[in-house]
Design an enzyme around this catalytic site. Structure first.
Site, PDB file in Angstrom:
ATOM      1  N   ASN A 119      47.900  31.931  23.740  1.00 49.54           N
ATOM      2  CA  ASN A 119      47.933  31.083  22.551  1.00 49.54           C
ATOM      3  C   ASN A 119      46.746  31.414  21.668  1.00 49.54           C
ATOM      4  OD1 ASN A 119      50.248  29.096  23.012  1.00 49.54           O
ATOM      5  ND2 ASN A 119      49.194  29.119  24.978  1.00 49.54           N
ATOM      6  N   HIS A 120      46.643  30.736  20.549  1.00 47.25           N
ATOM      7  CA  HIS A 120      45.572  30.984  19.592  1.00 47.25           C
ATOM      8  C   HIS A 120      44.233  30.960  20.309  1.00 47.25           C
ATOM      9  CE1 HIS A 120      42.712  29.999  16.370  1.00 47.25           C
ATOM     10  NE2 HIS A 120      43.505  30.747  15.639  1.00 47.25           N
ATOM     11  N   PHE A 121      43.413  31.998  20.079  1.00 48.73           N
ATOM     12  CA  PHE A 121      42.129  32.030  20.779  1.00 48.73           C
ATOM     13  C   PHE A 121      40.936  31.899  19.874  1.00 48.73           C
ATOM     14  CE2 PHE A 121      43.277  36.532  20.419  1.00 48.73           C
ATOM     15  CZ  PHE A 121      42.155  37.068  19.814  1.00 48.73           C
TER      16      PHE A 121
END
Length: 168
Positions: A119-121
């Protein structure tokens, strides 16, 4: 702006971590995600800072992101590896990817790691990443405040294929 609210970075990090933990994330995972968001705000990149906390917490609560999942090194060959993020928080996945890349680089002179099911990091420069590619996007994503992406995804796809992935 005299109306701006300023907090010490540690205070913001601890607050965000508490929010993510309350939403259902493991405390250690919540701390990693919170650290990335607070870092972005401290560097003047609000698009990747605390304003994302609501989204992160809502996704954890809704089980869209698994706040307790631990990513694994799915396979490794020579200087390359593939991480299965297991739908964990992106900061957790990216930390494992960077640790793996550093280990491979010490052994082989270079380390190339791809991550999937992540997911978005957040602010990639904090994470040590020099490019961002996502299975949820078509092609390379340019870094914040830059015009062009820094990688050729065909090259990275080749690296993944050479590790034996059927999913690339």
């Amino acid at each position: 702006d005299t109306r701006a609210v300023r907090l010490p970075r540690r205070v913001l990090t601890d607050f965000l971590a508490a929010c993510f933990t309350a939403a259902g994330a493991a405390p250690a995972h919540a701390a990693q995600a919170a650290d990335v968001l607070a870092y972005a705000d401290s560097r003047g990149i609000p698009s990747h800072g605390a304003n994302r906390a609501d989204t992160y917490a809502n996704e954890i609560e809704a089980k869209l992101v698994d706040g307790v999942a631990s990513p694994v090194v799915e396979r490794s060959s020579g200087c390359t590896a593939v991480i299965d993020g297991r739908n964990a928080l992106g900061a957790v996945v990216c930390n494992l990817a960077m640790e793996t890349a550093l280990r491979l680089a010490k052994e082989h002179g270079v380390g190339v790691v791809a991550a999937r099911n992540s997911n978005h990091f957040g602010a990639r420069k904090m994470m040590g990443c020099h490019f961002c590619a996502s299975a949820k996007a078509n092609g390379a994503i340019p870094p914040t405040y830059e015009q062009e992406a820094e990688c050729n995804l065909a090259l990275w796809r080749k690296c993944i294929l050479e590790t034996g992935s059927d999913d690339a």
